[in-house]
Design a protein around this motif. Structure first.
Motif, PDB file in Angstrom:
ATOM      1  N   UNK A   1      15.363   8.667  -9.885  1.00  0.00           N
ATOM      2  CA  UNK A   1      14.150   7.963 -10.293  1.00  0.00           C
ATOM      3  C   UNK A   1      13.667   7.077  -9.149  1.00  0.00           C
ATOM      4  N   UNK A   2      12.377   7.017  -8.974  1.00  0.00           N
ATOM      5  CA  UNK A   2      11.798   6.091  -8.003  1.00  0.00           C
ATOM      6  C   UNK A   2      11.660   4.723  -8.655  1.00  0.00           C
ATOM      7  N   UNK A   3      12.255   3.704  -8.017  1.00  0.00           N
ATOM      8  CA  UNK A   3      12.099   2.321  -8.475  1.00  0.00           C
ATOM      9  C   UNK A   3      10.908   1.751  -7.709  1.00  0.00           C
ATOM     10  N   UNK A   4       9.895   1.280  -8.435  1.00  0.00           N
ATOM     11  CA  UNK A   4       8.625   0.958  -7.793  1.00  0.00           C
ATOM     12  C   UNK A   4       8.127  -0.450  -8.103  1.00  0.00           C
ATOM     13  N   UNK A   5       7.317  -0.952  -7.193  1.00  0.00           N
ATOM     14  CA  UNK A   5       6.519  -2.157  -7.447  1.00  0.00           C
ATOM     15  C   UNK A   5       5.117  -1.666  -7.774  1.00  0.00           C
ATOM     16  N   UNK A   6       4.662  -1.933  -8.993  1.00  0.00           N
ATOM     17  CA  UNK A   6       3.338  -1.471  -9.414  1.00  0.00           C
ATOM     18  C   UNK A   6       2.245  -2.248  -8.682  1.00  0.00           C
ATOM     19  N   UNK A   7       1.217  -1.540  -8.230  1.00  0.00           N
ATOM     20  CA  UNK A   7       0.132  -2.170  -7.479  1.00  0.00           C
ATOM     21  C   UNK A   7      -1.119  -2.281  -8.342  1.00  0.00           C
ATOM     22  N   UNK A   8      -1.714  -3.485  -8.303  1.00  0.00           N
ATOM     23  CA  UNK A   8      -2.959  -3.728  -9.042  1.00  0.00           C
ATOM     24  C   UNK A   8      -4.100  -3.957  -8.051  1.00  0.00           C
ATOM     25  N   UNK A   9      -5.198  -3.233  -8.232  1.00  0.00           N
ATOM     26  CA  UNK A   9      -6.382  -3.441  -7.389  1.00  0.00           C
ATOM     27  C   UNK A   9      -7.500  -2.515  -7.857  1.00  0.00           C
ATOM     28  N   UNK A  10      -8.594  -3.086  -8.341  1.00  0.00           N
ATOM     29  CA  UNK A  10      -9.744  -2.285  -8.754  1.00  0.00           C
ATOM     30  C   UNK A  10     -10.356  -1.568  -7.549  1.00  0.00           C
ATOM     31  N   UNK A  11     -10.395  -2.268  -6.395  1.00  0.00           N
ATOM     32  CA  UNK A  11     -10.983  -1.666  -5.195  1.00  0.00           C
ATOM     33  C   UNK A  11     -10.181  -0.447  -4.735  1.00  0.00           C
TER      34      UNK A  11
END
Length: 205
Positions: A82-92
């Motif tokens: 499984x990939x352990x990830x940091x979710x990224x937030x950005x509308x742009x």
């Protein structure tokens, strides 16, 4: 391997490396956010087309902010970790992704459509099991360029950087005017220097 994405600056990577996650850690200098993936052994002719199409879209975007406040994992697939990830937030970033892929489709540029929903992330590690989502202190950084990576090995890799659109600045034209003045003074006859300097002071009033 070839893909279009965002590299993570070393100072941001250091913050992300401090997050305690299980599994085999990804090196900080390999942190990135993928925007579009291309097939293996992507031919140089197609890279050239993708490069031009990417520039058409990216050059219209100004620098934008992305952030992460949550660590999670992608579902386990078959026997793969499984990939352990940091979710990224950005509308742009979502808008950029949409515009690039629409332009790729219009230009008949092939790219991976394995994952239909864009889920921007930074892979931190690979683990045998999924993990529960955890909240972290917000980590933010400004995206100022997009990179096209191509090649698997250090001696045959290509890195093509596309700077995002910068604000128009009068300072550049001012510096060009200053350079022009210095050139004129450097090539002027000795007796003309005082005359030119006086005339420019009058014009500046």
């Amino acid at each position: 391997m070839a893909f279009l994405g965002i590299r993570v600056a070393p100072e941001t990577a250091r913050l992300l490396k401090q997050i305690d996650v299980p599994g085999d850690k990804v090196a900080g200098n390999e942190y990135h956010i993928t925007i579009a993936c291309f097939e293996d052994n992507y031919p140089i002719t197609e890279i050239a087309k993708a490069m031009e199409a990417s520039y058409d879209v990216i050059s219209k975007f100004e620098p934008f902010l992305v952030s992460t406040e949550e660590v999670a994992s992608f579902p386990k697939r078959e026997d793969k970790p499984c990939a352990i990830i940091a979710k990224i937030k950005s509308k742009e970033l979502h808008r950029l992704n949409d515009d690039i892929k629409k332009h790729f489709d219009k230009q008949n540029i092939e790219y991976s459509k394995l994952f239909r929903t864009f889920k921007p992330h930074i892979t931190l590690a690979y683990n045998d099991e999924e993990i529960k989502e955890i909240k972290i202190d917000p980590v933010k950084f400004v995206v100022q360029d997009i990179v096209l990576w191509a090649g698997d090995h250090g001696d045959d890799r290509m890195f093509i950087t596309f700077p995002l659109k910068g604000p128009e600045c009068k300072k550049h034209s001012y510096l060009l005017d200053k350079a022009k003045v210095f050139c004129e003074l450097a090539t002027a006859e000795p007796g003309d220097v005082f005359k030119q300097s006086t005339e420019r002071r009058k014009l500046a009033r």
